[in-house]
Each structure stands twice: as C-alpha cells, then as structure tokens.
Design an enzyme around this catalytic site. Sequence first.
Site, short mmCIF file in Angstrom:
data_model
loop_
_atom_site.label_atom_id
_atom_site.label_comp_id
_atom_site.label_asym_id
_atom_site.label_seq_id
_atom_site.Cartn_x
_atom_site.Cartn_y
_atom_site.Cartn_z
N ASN A 2 79.17 20.97 32.77
CA ASN A 2 80.32 21.81 32.76
C ASN A 2 81.44 21.71 32.86
O ASN A 2 82.43 21.61 32.13
CB ASN A 2 79.92 23.68 33.25
CG ASN A 2 78.63 24.21 32.13
OD1 ASN A 2 78.73 24.36 30.90
ND2 ASN A 2 78.70 25.98 33.49
N ARG A 30 79.33 23.34 22.11
CA ARG A 30 80.16 24.69 22.18
C ARG A 30 81.81 23.39 22.55
O ARG A 30 82.59 23.82 22.47
CB ARG A 30 79.56 25.25 23.77
CG ARG A 30 80.27 25.79 23.50
CD ARG A 30 81.18 27.61 22.34
NE ARG A 30 82.16 28.52 23.25
CZ ARG A 30 82.08 29.40 22.20
NH1 ARG A 30 81.99 29.75 20.99
NH2 ARG A 30 83.33 29.93 22.26
N CYS A 62 74.91 27.89 22.45
CA CYS A 62 73.81 28.38 22.47
C CYS A 62 74.35 29.58 21.74
O CYS A 62 75.89 30.10 21.46
CB CYS A 62 74.00 28.95 23.57
SG CYS A 62 72.59 27.52 24.98
N ARG A 69 81.43 35.03 20.97
CA ARG A 69 81.56 33.94 21.74
C ARG A 69 83.63 33.47 21.09
O ARG A 69 84.07 32.32 20.83
CB ARG A 69 81.50 32.64 22.42
CG ARG A 69 80.29 33.10 22.74
CD ARG A 69 79.13 31.75 23.05
NE ARG A 69 79.66 31.28 24.27
CZ ARG A 69 78.85 30.05 24.70
NH1 ARG A 69 77.29 29.54 23.55
NH2 ARG A 69 78.65 29.95 25.24
N PRO A 70 84.33 34.84 21.37
CA PRO A 70 85.37 34.57 20.68
C PRO A 70 86.91 33.14 21.22
O PRO A 70 87.19 33.62 22.19
CB PRO A 70 86.18 35.49 20.57
CG PRO A 70 86.02 36.49 21.66
CD PRO A 70 84.17 35.38 21.90
N ILE A 71 87.40 32.47 20.14
CA ILE A 71 88.18 31.66 21.59
C ILE A 71 89.72 32.13 21.41
O ILE A 71 90.07 31.34 21.45
CB ILE A 71 88.35 30.26 20.77
CG1 ILE A 71 88.40 30.34 19.42
CG2 ILE A 71 87.39 29.91 21.25
CD1 ILE A 71 88.59 29.08 18.39
N ASP A 72 89.61 33.33 21.07
CA ASP A 72 91.43 34.05 21.05
C ASP A 72 92.38 33.61 21.65
O ASP A 72 93.59 33.54 21.80
CB ASP A 72 91.02 35.39 20.46
CG ASP A 72 90.79 36.10 21.66
OD1 ASP A 72 89.50 36.02 21.78
OD2 ASP A 72 90.98 37.13 21.82
N GLN A 73 92.27 33.48 23.09
CA GLN A 73 92.34 33.34 24.38
C GLN A 73 93.22 32.13 24.36
O GLN A 73 93.88 31.96 24.35
CB GLN A 73 91.78 33.84 25.69
CG GLN A 73 91.82 35.37 25.64
CD GLN A 73 92.67 36.18 25.45
OE1 GLN A 73 93.65 36.19 26.54
NE2 GLN A 73 92.49 36.80 24.54
N ASP A 124 74.67 32.39 33.67
CA ASP A 124 73.93 30.88 33.65
C ASP A 124 72.73 30.81 34.64
O ASP A 124 72.28 30.03 34.21
CB ASP A 124 74.72 29.96 33.38
CG ASP A 124 75.76 29.34 32.32
OD1 ASP A 124 75.14 30.32 31.73
OD2 ASP A 124 76.03 28.45 33.01
N ILE A 179 79.04 39.40 31.03
CA ILE A 179 79.63 38.25 29.64
C ILE A 179 79.14 37.99 28.60
O ILE A 179 80.28 37.98 27.86
CB ILE A 179 79.36 36.51 30.72
CG1 ILE A 179 80.22 37.17 32.52
CG2 ILE A 179 80.33 35.99 29.61
CD1 ILE A 179 80.85 37.27 32.96
N ARG A 195 69.79 19.97 26.35
CA ARG A 195 71.23 20.11 26.51
C ARG A 195 72.15 20.55 27.96
O ARG A 195 73.89 19.49 28.25
CB ARG A 195 72.02 21.34 26.05
CG ARG A 195 72.13 21.28 23.91
CD ARG A 195 72.73 22.59 23.16
NE ARG A 195 74.05 22.83 24.02
CZ ARG A 195 74.03 23.63 24.56
NH1 ARG A 195 73.22 24.61 25.03
NH2 ARG A 195 75.21 23.92 25.29
#
Length: 420
Positions: free
Chosen positions: A23, A93, A117, A122-126, A307, A329, A399
Amino acid sequence: MEKLVINGPTRLCGDVDITGAKNAAVAIIPATLLIDGICTLENVPNISDVKMCCSIMQKLGVKIDWLSNHSIRVDTRNISSTIAPYDMTSKFRASYYLLGALLSRCGKAEVGLPGGCNLGARPIDQHIKGFEALGASVTVAQGKISAKANCLIGTSIYLDTVSVGATINVMLASVLADGTTTIDNAAKEPHVVDVANFLNTMGADIRGAGTDIIKINGVKALHGNATYSVVPDQIEAGTFMLAAVASKGDITIKNCITKHLECVTAKLLEIGAHVEDIDGDTLRVWASKRPNKATIKTAPYPGFPTDLQPQMGVVLAIANGTSIINESIWDSRFQYTAELNKMGANITASGKSAVFQGVNELSAAPVYSTDLRAGAALIIAGTIAKGKTEVYNLEHIDRGYEHIEDKFRNLGAKIERVSE
C-alpha cells in the site's frame, strides 16, 4: 490457469522476512512524478500491483530500471503524457494516485476509473472534493476522471470520511501548490506516513502525517538524487501472525515495525496466543491451544485493519465458542466466508457483520479467492485443514503477496503452485 495445492494440516514454525508494504509502494511510485529528476526506491515488493504501476508510469514517459528484485531507479525528467491508459488503470485500484501527482506536476491529468478488488462501493468523492478545493476542475465521464488546474492554491480541506486514498491524493496534489494546505480528519495509516516521509526526503514540507491533521506547505520543486526505503508491510506481517495462531505454530516475523501491529497483538493476546516483541522490528508469535472466541470491529488505523479481517476470520472459524466480526470499512468483505463454509466452517454473514460458530477443525475443499486478502485467508485455511485444498484465482493473491507459497513452504507448509 494456476492454483495452489495445499496438503494439511501443518503446524507452521520458523522465520519469515516481511517485504516492503504494497500500500505504500503503489502510492510512492506515482509520487515520484512530482520530482523532475531521478530517485531510487528500495525494499519495493516484487508483486503484480507494483509491476502494473511501473508499466503505467512507463506509458507516461517515465524511465524505470529494476536494480535488483526489490530496488528500482525512477527517472521522471521526461514525462510525455498526462493520460493514463484505461485498459491498465481499470485493473489497478491505486492508479488514482496518478491524478494528484500529475495534476500537481503538470496541471492536468486523465485516468481511467480505477479497478482492484471487488469489495463493494469504493467512491472517490473525497479525492474530487480535495482537488476542487485546491482550485482544480474535475469531470467524471465515459469511465475516466479528468482534472485540470492553471494553479493549485493551498486551502483547508475537511475529509467527510477517513480515507487513506483521499488523504494521500490530496497530499500529492498539495506538495507543489501555492501556499499551505491543511487536511483535517486525515487517515493515519503507516503508509500515509511513509508517503509523507518519502516526499519530505525529496524536499517537500509535510507535517503531522500520522495524526488527524496534516499540514502541507507548498514548495517550488522537489529534488531527486536520493534513495528511499519503503516501510515494511504491516498487513503481510499480520497475515503471518494470524497464520501462527491458526496453525498452533511458532513463527518469528522479521523486518516488521511492531508498533504498527499493536492492535493485532492485543487481539491475539485476548484469544490466548503469545506474542513477544523483539527489539521493535521482530515479533515471535506462538500458540499451543485452540484460540478463544472474540469480537472484532475493523476500523481505520490504529484500529484493527480491514485488510486482516479475513485472516482473523480463519482463526475465529476454529475458535472455542461464538465470535463476531463487524466490518466498518467495506460492504462486501465477507465473500470469503462462503469458501470457508465449504471447508466445514460455520459462519453466518449478513451485511457488514458475521457470526462465527467455532468448529474443531476444517476439512479440505476446492476454494476460490474472491480478493487479495481473502486469498491469503484461504491459504491459511488450507494449511490447517485435513486433506488436499486447492486454491484458485491466484491473480488476486499475487497482487499483494510476493512468492507467498515459498514463505509458507519455508515454515513447513506442504504447498505447491501448479498449472492446469
């Protein structure tokens, strides 16, 4: 098609070396786009997500040379494109980190909506909120995200939810902005801190990473000609901690940061396992009896990591009594429980919670990895189950885990990767 064939049960014993954090690496590599120069990254995990990240960067004109299995030299002096190929980003991702880095360096970026995955929404609005607050215009259309800005201006940004991705992306976009940017309600995960440390090594001015509030004082440029080592992988270390407990084994985990694992250690002690912290970078974990029941709730760092939830699920599947996991989460993190039930577990999952009625043992079955961490959990399950377990969909596992079967084999597991 490849599969892992595991003959169990096996008590896992021995030493395992932890690689660099997936990560962190998949964020630091795009972060090199902010440098008009050359840098060297060490302790890079040699996994498919990192290789995909490097391939995308090369399409943008970045020169990447592998100096060894875990070291790369990155030359970002000649960026030739700000458009990341959709067919590549859709499989990866963390490709959204290209947005913040390219926007900051080049004033524009276009990236296909990221893949990865399937863990639910899994929004990316922020991320978008942060870019717009800095002065960018952002559009999402035809499967792509496009961002443009003549000049990014530092500002105060409050994230509505604690988001690792948004925290890092806004940090990347702010490094070269004019003025000071403050990120409030920031994520505190170790890889957030690692990205900030990398950028500071290259000349950025980031303060407060690892706390709720991160302050970025914009600088004119970042310099290269420096070497940075990626932080050890907290999740890989936790995976082997839980493998030790599930198998009633005795594993010494080297090259980890024990402080990053305190939430896992606390739960392992609660369920009757033993954990010894050796010098802050090595952990010995062992167990000699069936684990006790527990209640787990995943949470952002320093809480119990989502995770590691599937790997803990294997431990609780054979625990003495009834356990509960509440997932705070992701919406679809319990897909793996259906596979464990094929192996004789007694798990009832509904929405964001699951009840684990502990059984004495698991039995072998063909099982399918539904995501990266589910795959690791199924390997642990195959190691402790009676008979021959076959684990499919290895592309998920590859991955994020480097040669995972070799590491389990070195601990005594009877595991082989075979092609069908």
